[in-house]
Design a protein around this motif. Sequence first.
Motif, PDB file in Angstrom:
ATOM      1  N   PRO A 171      35.180  41.719  47.967  1.00  0.00           N
ATOM      2  CA  PRO A 171      34.670  40.358  48.120  1.00  0.00           C
ATOM      3  C   PRO A 171      35.565  39.345  47.399  1.00  0.00           C
ATOM      4  N   SER A 172      35.350  38.085  47.699  1.00  0.00           N
ATOM      5  CA  SER A 172      36.124  37.020  47.077  1.00  0.00           C
ATOM      6  C   SER A 172      36.023  37.117  45.548  1.00  0.00           C
ATOM      7  N   GLY A 173      37.146  36.963  44.875  1.00  0.00           N
ATOM      8  CA  GLY A 173      37.167  36.985  43.409  1.00  0.00           C
ATOM      9  C   GLY A 173      37.289  38.364  42.792  1.00  0.00           C
ATOM     10  N   CYS A 174      37.501  39.412  43.619  1.00  0.00           N
ATOM     11  CA  CYS A 174      37.526  40.770  43.072  1.00  0.00           C
ATOM     12  C   CYS A 174      38.894  41.174  42.530  1.00  0.00           C
ATOM     13  N   GLY A 175      39.908  40.310  42.694  1.00  0.00           N
ATOM     14  CA  GLY A 175      41.213  40.601  42.089  1.00  0.00           C
ATOM     15  C   GLY A 175      42.311  41.005  43.059  1.00  0.00           C
ATOM     16  N   LYS A 176      42.076  40.827  44.362  1.00  0.00           N
ATOM     17  CA  LYS A 176      43.056  41.246  45.373  1.00  0.00           C
ATOM     18  C   LYS A 176      44.351  40.441  45.266  1.00  0.00           C
ATOM     19  N   THR A 177      44.200  39.108  45.306  1.00  0.00           N
ATOM     20  CA  THR A 177      45.385  38.242  45.278  1.00  0.00           C
ATOM     21  C   THR A 177      46.144  38.417  43.968  1.00  0.00           C
ATOM     22  N   THR A 178      45.425  38.516  42.869  1.00  0.00           N
ATOM     23  CA  THR A 178      46.072  38.680  41.561  1.00  0.00           C
ATOM     24  C   THR A 178      46.916  39.959  41.547  1.00  0.00           C
ATOM     25  N   PHE A 216      42.955  36.487  32.403  1.00  0.00           N
ATOM     26  CA  PHE A 216      43.121  35.031  32.357  1.00  0.00           C
ATOM     27  C   PHE A 216      42.151  34.510  31.311  1.00  0.00           C
ATOM     28  N   VAL A 241      38.698  36.054  31.201  1.00  0.00           N
ATOM     29  CA  VAL A 241      38.347  36.714  32.469  1.00  0.00           C
ATOM     30  C   VAL A 241      39.307  37.876  32.721  1.00  0.00           C
ATOM     31  N   TYR A 287      52.964  36.892  39.002  1.00  0.00           N
ATOM     32  CA  TYR A 287      52.215  37.050  37.755  1.00  0.00           C
ATOM     33  C   TYR A 287      52.788  38.226  36.992  1.00  0.00           C
ATOM     34  N   GLY A 290      40.719  39.464  35.404  1.00  0.00           N
ATOM     35  CA  GLY A 290      40.914  39.312  36.857  1.00  0.00           C
ATOM     36  C   GLY A 290      41.165  40.647  37.521  1.00  0.00           C
TER      37      GLY A 290
HETATM   38  N1  LIG Z   1      45.411  31.435  37.679  1.00  0.00           N
HETATM   39  C1  LIG Z   1      44.187  31.837  37.325  1.00  0.00           C
HETATM   40  N2  LIG Z   1      43.588  31.363  36.203  1.00  0.00           N
HETATM   41  C2  LIG Z   1      42.365  31.787  35.823  1.00  0.00           C
HETATM   42  N3  LIG Z   1      41.635  32.670  36.502  1.00  0.00           N
HETATM   43  C3  LIG Z   1      42.154  33.175  37.643  1.00  0.00           C
HETATM   44  C4  LIG Z   1      43.445  32.795  38.094  1.00  0.00           C
HETATM   45  N4  LIG Z   1      43.707  33.478  39.261  1.00  0.00           N
HETATM   46  C5  LIG Z   1      42.614  34.232  39.479  1.00  0.00           C
HETATM   47  N5  LIG Z   1      41.685  34.061  38.512  1.00  0.00           N
HETATM   48  C6  LIG Z   1      40.386  34.760  38.417  1.00  0.00           C
HETATM   49  O1  LIG Z   1      40.621  36.155  38.551  1.00  0.00           O
HETATM   50  C7  LIG Z   1      39.647  36.736  39.395  1.00  0.00           C
HETATM   51  C8  LIG Z   1      40.317  37.391  40.594  1.00  0.00           C
HETATM   52  O2  LIG Z   1      40.821  36.377  41.436  1.00  0.00           O
HETATM   53  P1  LIG Z   1      41.644  36.678  42.780  1.00  0.00           P
HETATM   54  O3  LIG Z   1      42.664  37.715  42.497  1.00  0.00           O
HETATM   55  O4  LIG Z   1      42.148  35.388  43.313  1.00  0.00           O
HETATM   56  O5  LIG Z   1      40.517  37.268  43.713  1.00  0.00           O
HETATM   57  P2  LIG Z   1      40.532  37.556  45.298  1.00  0.00           P
HETATM   58  O6  LIG Z   1      41.921  37.358  45.816  1.00  0.00           O
HETATM   59  O7  LIG Z   1      40.046  38.959  45.418  1.00  0.00           O
HETATM   60  O8  LIG Z   1      39.553  36.601  45.898  1.00  0.00           O
HETATM   61  C9  LIG Z   1      38.659  35.646  39.742  1.00  0.00           C
HETATM   62  O9  LIG Z   1      37.609  35.715  38.817  1.00  0.00           O
HETATM   63  C10 LIG Z   1      39.460  34.399  39.574  1.00  0.00           C
HETATM   64  O10 LIG Z   1      38.641  33.301  39.244  1.00  0.00           O
END
Ligand SMILES: Nc1ncnc2c1ncn2[C@@H]1O[C@H](COP(=O)(O)OP(=O)(O)O)[C@@H](O)[C@H]1O
Length: 358
Positions: A37-44, A13, A16, A53, A18
């Motif tokens: 942990p939060s922000g590690c890329g799970k949801t992405t 992104f 970043v 995505y 992700g």
């Molecule tokens: N749509 C987006 N635009 C910019 N950065 C994103 C977006 N979605 C996620 N990120 C970044 O990618 C990283 C992984 O996010 P995410 O997958 O949501 O983490 P998790 O689900 O593990 O908490 C984070 O640094 C987050 O800020």
Amino acid sequence: MSGVTLEHVSKVFGNVRGVDDVHVEIKPGEFFTFLGPSGCGKTTTLRMIAGFYYPSAGRILFGDRDVTALPPNKRNTGMVFQNYALFPHMSVFENIAFGLQVRKLPRPQIKEKVERALSLVHLSGYGNRRIDQLSGGQQQRVALARALVIEPQILLLDEPLSNLDAKLREETRFEIKRLQLELGITTIYVTHDQAEAMSMSDRIMVMNGGVVQQIGTPDEIYNRPLNRFVATFIGETNLWEGTVVGIDSGEARIEVAPELVLTGRVQNASPACQLKVGQKTAISIRPEFIREAKPDDQHNVVKGNIIVSEFTGASVNYVTEVGGNRLRAMFVNQGHRVRQRGEELALHIPTESIYFVG
Ligand SMILES: Nc1ncnc2c1ncn2[C@@H]1O[C@H](COP(=O)(O)OP(=O)(O)O)[C@@H](O)[C@H]1O
Ligand SMILES: [Mg+2]
């Protein structure tokens, strides 16, 4: 039912990363968890599997089929979101039927499938309720029914329990696991809660900063962590720094404080940690492996004063101070007297309980 393969998948992104070069094969019918942990890329990562995505690099396969470029509605995945994403003004029935109506199924077939999905999540008879008339746990089950009603080949769950209170969370854990076993469906589960991941999963992928740290069964990642991150993120541990001062007949001696040398087994070194004399390394010792010292214990006996004494009923936890390090030990309660803060405790760290994490 099919497995899911991520082939060197990344998502960038802006500047970043992700998700960074995730490579994993999830087997058909497996309950597979992304943990970190939060922000590690799970949801992405999950969103790339669902098709929300598009990866910056790499390929995604369902079985042998490359789905990288397919839109979400062509992938046949069912997804449950953290906030459930239900339509609050619609009934339970309408919420679950939505995906089938979009697919233009005939009315009687929709009714039959919705009823079956409701019974699967133990909500038969709730079809006419409005979403805002349901408890959090019931809403969560409606979201699950909605994901399952389309008979997906892959079920994707993004922190589905995080909005529930502790007791309900535990009940729903077993409920999800029961459903997954009953349907035999390939399931990818996202959580930051290591206890949840450990209790539900066939295998776990531990992530940090978009990068895979370890993939393994719950006992593998707990007992044989590949690095410091995994050792400390999964469960509780004592992580001590030290220097290797000797290696002899399969055993490594490590100095963790002046005149405090512990002996561990070379075979208990993570593959990334090549032990040699003079090398600095961290060791991980799980609190539950530590025992009270007996008079005939030869080495790895450490003495310290208790600085925390905790009685939980099932266990007695002591934190002692040893050579400038804190050592947390956990004993199963056997009805003995609980030692108090300030008392001295002699502990034995079994040779095989020391794990070198590099
Ligand atoms: N749509 C987006 N635009 C910019 N950065 C994103 C977006 N979605 C996620 N990120 C970044 O990618 C990283 C992984 O996010 P995410 O997958 O949501 O983490 P998790 O689900 O593990 O908490 C984070 O640094 C987050 O800020
Ligand atoms: Mg997330």
